[in-house]
Design an enzyme around this catalytic site. Structure first.
Site: not given
Ligand code: GFB
Length: 324
Positions: A21, A24-26, A117-119, A146, A150, A189, A197, A212, A219
């Site tokens: 990989g 990828g970023m990592v 992943s922490s998920c 996912y 994992k 993410h 944005k 969103w 987080r």
């Molecule tokens: O980073 P993110 O997509 O992943 O979203 P998760 C984190 C939080 O940011 C959520 C909010 O509460 C989103 O609703 N958020 C706000 C946004 N604005 C935005 C935006 O414009 N884009 C995105 N993407 N989020 C992921 C998992 O979860 O974390 C993966 O889906 C993985 O499986 C990863 O584990 C590390 O932290 O929610």
């Protein structure tokens, strides 16, 4: 639980080290970090070996004979990509990890580190989340596909360790960000999404930054170069059945992150919530006491890491080299 050692029981010097990989970023951060070790780095592009293809992986590994493997190859994405492509997230990750881990056993790899992943933890796990919270409750639905992949990966490492004595370990990082991240708004993410944005709002003179969800989920964010350093630390210092959490030990609400992003980009805008988008899990702060006890610390603050990532984004967007 086996402790993470403060000494150096596994040495990378003189070893052939496969970074699965590496684009990828990592993976690319690992390649940067491993340049400081006296080892030979092995990489292979997708056009040459599709890691979902068992025969191709087995053949390449038998030919290359790595001593150590960092398994950082995965189909990854943000909350929306996870919820939109559940079959791809489950299938591709199961295939990639099963093929690489299986080939590592078959070719006698000395040490393998699987990246999770922490998920993997339950949606409502007690905070901060210790390693033993695994499989104690239901997963967060937006990313359960996912997460299941994992969990299977870390269990596969444990199973080969028990049945075959393979020195395979797993690390569970918190949310990562940094240079090399994916800035495609539908798949990314939150950190790259907000940086992009905010940047575009600044360029267009818009006075709003759309966010969103409710902005209330918390987080924890770890810069990918710190993550790569922690992974090399674990590769050399840890040998045990339990996975090890990798994080910074602090989190913040997404709304606060958005404000930090505005400061990073120097954007004066109103943050406007879009509650039609999912929040995901309310909180997933990792308990990193095992990693900390071995002396490892992250180096970058979130403010510095955001500035560094923003610089990388602006440079790469200007030269047209980005996944957008
Ligand atoms: O980073 P993110 O997509 O992943 O979203 P998760 C984190 C939080 O940011 C959520 C909010 O509460 C989103 O609703 N958020 C706000 C946004 N604005 C935005 C935006 O414009 N884009 C995105 N993407 N989020 C992921 C998992 O979860 O974390 C993966 O889906 C993985 O499986 C990863 O584990 C590390 O932290 O929610």
């Amino acid at each position: 639980m086996t402790a993470v050692s403060a000494s150096l029981p596994y040495q990378l010097a003189g070893k052939r080290v496969f970074v699965a990989g590496h684009r990828g970023m990592v993976g690319s951060a690992l390649v940067r970090r491993l340049a400081a070790e006296d080892c030979e780095i092995l990489i292979v592009g997708r056009e040459q070996v599709d890691l979902r293809d068992q025969a191709a992986v087995a053949g390449w590994m038998a030919d290359q004979r790595p001593h150590a493997v960092f398994l950082a190859a995965a189909r990854v994405g943000g909350i929306q990509a996870n919820a939109t492509y559940p079959a791809d997230f489950l299938h591709d990750n199961l295939a990639i990890q099963t093929n690489v881990i299986g080939a590592a056993v078959a070719t006698g790899v000395e040490k393998l580190l699987f990246l999770g992943s922490s998920c993997i933890y339950p949606k409502f796990a007690p905070q901060p989340i210790a390693e033993d919270a695994l499989l104690t409750g239901p997963l967060e639905p937006t990313n359960e596909w996912y997460a299941i992949a994992k969990i299977a990966g870390l269990k596969l490492c444990q199973a080969y360790r028990r049945q075959h004595g393979a020195d395979f370990i797993s690390a569970m990082p918190t949310n990562l960000y940094g240079p090399g991240d994916n800035f495609d708004l539908a798949a990314s993410h939150v950190v790259p999404a907000l940086l992009r944005k905010a940047h575009e709002a600044k360029l267009s003179g818009a006075k709003v930054l759309p966010l969103w969800g409710t902005g209330t989920p918390r987080r924890e964010f770890l810069h990918v170069d710190d993550a790569a350093d922690a992974l090399v630390h674990l590769m050399c210092r840890y040998s045990g059945e339990s996975h090890v959490n990798v994080g910074v030990g602090e989190d913040l609400p997404i709304l606060d992150l958005a404000e930090m992003v505005c400061r990073t980009v120097d954007l004066d805008a109103e943050i406007v919530l879009d509650p039609s988008k999912p929040d995901g899990t309310p909180r997933k702060l990792l308990d990193i006491s095992r990693l900390r006890a071995s002396g490892w610390r992250p180096r970058r603050s979130l403010a510095d890491g955001l500035a560094d990532t923003y610089r990388w984004f602006v440079e790469h967007a200007a030269s047209g080299q980005l996944r957008l």
